[in-house]
Design a protein around this motif. Structure first.
Motif, PDB file in Angstrom:
ATOM      1  N   ARG A 194       4.123   0.467  -1.733  1.00 22.54           N
ATOM      2  CA  ARG A 194       4.325   0.685  -0.308  1.00 22.54           C
ATOM      3  C   ARG A 194       5.135   1.946  -0.048  1.00 22.54           C
ATOM      4  O   ARG A 194       4.953   2.628   0.960  1.00 22.54           O
ATOM      5  CB  ARG A 194       5.017  -0.538   0.279  1.00 22.54           C
ATOM      6  N   TYR A 219       7.014  -2.718  -3.653  1.00 20.46           N
ATOM      7  CA  TYR A 219       5.868  -3.567  -3.330  1.00 20.46           C
ATOM      8  C   TYR A 219       6.383  -4.772  -2.541  1.00 20.46           C
ATOM      9  O   TYR A 219       7.586  -4.937  -2.347  1.00 20.46           O
ATOM     10  CB  TYR A 219       5.180  -4.055  -4.605  1.00 20.46           C
ATOM     11  N   ASP A 220       5.479  -5.621  -2.142  1.00 19.72           N
ATOM     12  CA  ASP A 220       5.853  -6.857  -1.472  1.00 19.72           C
ATOM     13  C   ASP A 220       6.520  -7.799  -2.478  1.00 19.72           C
ATOM     14  O   ASP A 220       5.867  -8.299  -3.393  1.00 19.72           O
ATOM     15  CB  ASP A 220       4.604  -7.509  -0.863  1.00 19.72           C
ATOM     16  N   LYS A 348       7.154   6.579   2.499  1.00 19.25           N
ATOM     17  CA  LYS A 348       6.102   5.562   2.571  1.00 19.25           C
ATOM     18  C   LYS A 348       4.756   6.164   2.220  1.00 19.25           C
ATOM     19  O   LYS A 348       4.478   7.327   2.506  1.00 19.25           O
ATOM     20  CB  LYS A 348       6.051   4.956   3.975  1.00 19.25           C
ATOM     21  N   GLY A 353       1.140  -1.496  -1.398  1.00 19.95           N
ATOM     22  CA  GLY A 353       2.076  -2.584  -1.208  1.00 19.95           C
ATOM     23  C   GLY A 353       1.503  -3.960  -1.441  1.00 19.95           C
ATOM     24  O   GLY A 353       2.234  -4.911  -1.643  1.00 19.95           O
TER      25      GLY A 353
END
Length: 363
Positions: A194, A219-220, A348, A353
């Motif tokens: 992300r 990342y998430d 970003k 992500g």
């Protein structure tokens, strides 16, 4: 469908060309190294006496018998050489990195698409034993949901050598040298992040360019840290991966590079890592924690796989081992990292992500 052997011309006979590309090309079914561009013909023919040596790349491009051109030259020359090769109708493999800018890389993609020629980048460390072993652990969800990854590529080289990678030139420095390896591996495991945060440093006495980096990929619910340095004498983990069910720790680099430097000839499934790493898992019941250590069975690495796949792509039309879009992703990360360092903030990425489904394990 083409069935004949493809003639390969290699530009550059330095460390990358001599150690990696030439022997791997020679062992790939369907490929034959027939020409090398080098200013030192004796050096080339001492190893490959049957290979023609060109002093200039233009004469290689003019040879109608050359099907594939492999470019293993300083990074700033990748774009003009690949552009010229594509203009002459040659398929092209570039050593990493793709180019010194995302704009150059995108232009080469456009040229290759227009010429209907193969364009690929030699991201050989997708076939490291440790990466393949870790990928197997993730596919089996042995670690549960992965939450933290650290991937390091450290060396101890306190004296700055007199070579182009250590000088103020486009594409020099450790970020463009080792960054593509670690970024491509992270991307192959987890997809595009992300956001990225990069720190660069020049730590050695006499260093002109970066010789140390730390990049953090977001990342998430996962953070990936990539590190490389020229001033690490004590061994550090090559991989440290933490998940909700346990951890995986691996020391030592994949041995294939050292074997190639020693002149060994690649064999099928030759890249068995003698230090495959250790898995520590929670095998307790309910809320009880019982940590059990497991020695991991290594998946053999095999750098031959890249050129084997290139031959199949050109002769049979199968997908390339590294697509242009995958290589462009790595260039996007390299450039976004530089933007992050210059601006001193997270940068970003437009897309990224979302983790692959296999990494959404619970528990």
């Amino acid at each position: 469908m083409k069935t004949q052997t493809l003639n390969v011309g290699l530009i550059g006979f330095g460390m990358a060309g001599r150690t990696f590309h030439a022997p791997l090309i020679q062992t790939a079914p369907g490929l034959e190294l027939t020409a090398v561009v080098s200013s030192d013909a004796e050096r080339v023919q001492a190893v490959y006496p049957e290979v023609a040596v060109h002093a200039k790349s233009a004469s290689l491009f003019a040879d109608p018998d050359i099907d594939l051109v492999v470019i293993a030259t300083p990074n700033e020359t990748h774009f003009p050489l690949a552009k010229a090769a594509l203009a002459k109708g040659k398929h092209v493999v570039l050593d990493k990195p793709f180019a010194v800018s995302l704009a150059e890389a995108r232009q080469l993609k456009s040229l290759a698409d227009g010429a209907e020629r193969l364009l690929s980048v030699f991201h050989n460390r997708r076939w490291d034993s440790d990466l393949l072993t870790l990928k197997g652990l993730l596919d089996e969800q042995r670690l549960g949901r992965v939450v933290e990854v650290e991937s390091r590529f450290d060396r101890f080289r306190p004296t700055v050598p007199d070579r182009w990678r250590e000088q103020h030139r486009p594409g020099s420095g450790i970020w463009f040298d080792l960054g593509p390896h670690l970024l491509d591996q992270a991307r192959s495991l987890f997809g595009m992040p992300r956001a990225i945060l990069l720190e660069l440093a020049s730590l050695r006495d006499g260093a002109e360019i970066d010789d140390d980096f730390q990049a953090v990929l977001e990342y998430d619910r996962l953070r990936v840290t990539l590190k490389a340095s020229a001033l690490v004498a004590e061994p550090t983990p090559r991989w440290r991966v933490n998940g909700t069910r346990g951890s995986f720790v691996k020391y030592g680099l994949d041995p294939q590079e050292d074997w190639l430097k020693a002149g060994e000839i690649p064999q099928p499934a030759w890249g068995v890592d003698p230090s495959p790493g250790r898995l520590t898992l929670n095998e307790g019941e309910g809320d009880a924690v019982e940590l059990v250590h497991h020695e991991v069975e290594a998946v053999p690495g095999d750098y031959r796989a890249y050129y084997d796949a290139i031959a199949r792509t050109l002769l049979r039309g199968t997908p390339p081992p590294v697509s242009v879009d995958e290589a462009l992703d790595v260039m996007s990360l390299l450039e976004a990292g530089l933007d992050s360092y210059r601006q001193g903030r997270w940068v970003k990425l437009k897309e990224g992500g979302s983790l692959p489904r296999r990494l959404h394990a619970k528990g």
